[in-house]
Design an enzyme around this catalytic site. Structure first.
Site, mmCIF file in Angstrom:
data_model
loop_
_atom_site.group_PDB
_atom_site.id
_atom_site.type_symbol
_atom_site.label_atom_id
_atom_site.label_comp_id
_atom_site.label_asym_id
_atom_site.label_seq_id
_atom_site.Cartn_x
_atom_site.Cartn_y
_atom_site.Cartn_z
ATOM 1 N N ASP A 62 1.004 -1.070 0.072
ATOM 2 C CA ASP A 62 0.019 0.060 0.056
ATOM 3 C C ASP A 62 0.805 1.247 0.083
ATOM 4 O O ASP A 62 2.022 1.196 -0.422
ATOM 5 C CB ASP A 62 -0.821 0.051 1.201
ATOM 6 C CG ASP A 62 -2.384 0.702 0.784
ATOM 7 O OD1 ASP A 62 -2.159 1.928 0.656
ATOM 8 O OD2 ASP A 62 -3.339 0.051 1.144
ATOM 9 N N HIS A 71 2.163 1.804 -3.252
ATOM 10 C CA HIS A 71 1.413 2.807 -3.738
ATOM 11 C C HIS A 71 1.721 4.381 -3.721
ATOM 12 O O HIS A 71 1.034 5.447 -3.936
ATOM 13 C CB HIS A 71 -0.090 2.900 -3.049
ATOM 14 C CG HIS A 71 -0.925 1.651 -3.518
ATOM 15 N ND1 HIS A 71 -2.067 1.258 -2.950
ATOM 16 C CD2 HIS A 71 -0.508 0.458 -3.986
ATOM 17 C CE1 HIS A 71 -2.296 0.014 -3.143
ATOM 18 N NE2 HIS A 71 -1.498 -0.534 -3.948
#
Ligand SMILES: *[C@@H]1O[C@H](CO)[C@@H](O)[C@H](O)[C@H]1NC(C)=O
Ligand SMILES: *[C@@H]1O[C@H](CO)[C@@H](O)[C@H](O)[C@H]1NC(C)=O
Length: 397
Positions: free
Chosen positions: A214, A237
């Site tokens: 993430d 991310h």
């Protein structure tokens, strides 16, 4: 806290480990799988808490020490206030229990002024045993290391491996420096954000390697005055502000300075995301400076139509005002044609967006594009891709 006093006067070194045969109800199945049973050790939570109490109550500051070796540790909370600075010296590896565990936090420090967490040791969240059982829409699993209402903390040198949920969470408090840490989890692990901040101020995150499933760093609601410098991010991310505006009491974010960071094989480079909702907040005074993009799908992105990955966003446009955001010297290789994607709120267009010296190409050198809606932007320096033609306000300095 009196930093002139040597914190090492009282060193509480933990020798007390309890071997497997005393606590086999704990998790025998796992131990057998490891094949190295003789060296599997478990920290007795009570003895660790006793040594914390001793260190915490020491007038001259104290140390809690985890020596070399691999130790299993159940969820634990180190509670202040303490009389002076406390050092948590992590030289060995602490392993969380396997599988999904109850509670938001595995190792939590709470209500402490003056904390050093240092060493070459590892926090192993044993996430793989939990990720497979996580339902996709459930909240993130247990955080490995939480600093909650902790002020004047330094976290240095340690590794966080395969957290179940977030790796490190800084919530409330501030005056926090995290540097030279290594944070690792697989690209497909769910919600394993590297470092997440919320309701906290005066934070430095420096010179660290972060690769997760993430955000490498997510700057959450109520974060004020944070410097992020020298981060190698990827996979993951990217470095994100948000998501902001999900809850009515989400505090505003301001004073974010991200400098000299490299994004390698990330989904996003630098991102701001806010929820479609009528919750109002602001994101302002943000600078992304000297950012190298080595294959990111969305190198520069503002997403004000975020709704947590669910496909049906609410009717309301985002009511988060994004303003004074500078992207300066962002360069490298974009994985997608749209290298700059600024999708701002129709009710609260982004104000004072500045793009200065941008150079983002596709891998083969082909031209990228920019896509904008509801953006009030200023351009300076060279621009690759070329500026959006539909900015609300468009000034090329
Ligand atoms: C962030 O960097 C700026 C500029 O170097 C500095 O003025 C500010 O104090 C730093 N913030 C923190 C939290 O250290
Ligand atoms: C765009 O920004 C300029 C300069 O701050 C301001 O004068 C103008 O009103 C803004 N336009 C819109 C449509 O928000």
């Amino acid at each position: 806290m009196d930093s002139n006093k040597p914190f090492s006067k009282v060193s509480v070194i933990l020798f007390l480990v309890i071997f497997c045969d005393k606590v086999c109800s704990y998790d025998t199945s796992r131990v057998k799988k490891h094949g190295d049973n003789a060296h599997e050790k478990f920290y007795d939570i009570n003895s660790l808490l006793d040594s914390w109490q001793e260190a915490c109550q020491s007038e001259s500051g104290g140390i809690v020490s985890v020596p070399d070796g691999t130790f299993q540790l159940d969820p634990i909370e180190f509670e202040g206030p303490c009389k002076n600075q406390v050092t948590f010296q992590l030289d060995g590896t602490l392993q969380a229990p396997t599988g999904i565990i109850n509670g938001d936090d595995w190792i939590k420090f709470h209500n402490i002024d003056g904390l050093i967490i240092q060493g070459s040791g590892t926090l192993d969240g044993q996430g793989a045993s939990a990720w497979q059982d996580k339902c996709p829409s459930c909240p993130p699993l247990t955080t490995s290391l939480t600093l909650s209402s902790v002020t004047n903390a330094q976290v240095t040198g340690i590794t966080s491996l395969n957290s179940k949920g977030y790796h490190i969470k800084v919530n409330k408090g501030g005056g926090t420096t995290i540097e030279h840490v290594t944070i690792t989890a697989p690209e497909d692990s769910p919600n394993t954000d590297g470092i997440h901040t919320s309701e906290a101020n005066n934070i430095n995150i420096l010179n660290s390697d972060i690769g997760t499933g993430d955000d490498c760093i997510s700057i959450g609601e109520g974060t004020q005055n944070i410097n992020i410098t020298g981060i190698n991010c990827g996979p993951g991310h990217g470095i994100s502000i948000g998501s902001i505006g999900k809850n009515a009491d989400d505090g505003s974010v301001s004073g974010v300075h991200v400098m000299s960071c490299t994004m390698t094989s990330t989904e996003n480079g630098v991102r701001i995301k806010t929820w479609t909702s009528d919750c109002s907040a602001t994101v302002s005074d943000v600078t992304f400076h000297d950012i190298t993009i080595d294959q990111a799908s969305n190198p520069i992105i503002i997403d004000q139509q975020y709704c947590g990955g669910s496909h049906e966003c609410g009717e309301d446009p985002s009511h988060v005002q994004v303003s004074d955001v500078k992207f300066i010297n962002v360069h490298g290789i974009s994985k997608s044609e749209v290298a700059i994607n600024l999708q701002c709120s129709s009710t609260m267009p982004c104000q004072g967006i500045e793009l200065d010296t941008i150079d983002l190409s596709l891998d083969g050198g082909e031209q990228t594009t920019a896509s904008c809606s509801n953006v009030n932007a200023t351009y300076d320096g060279s621009q690759n891709p070329p500026p959006c033609s539909n900015s609300l306000y468009h000034r090329h300095l």
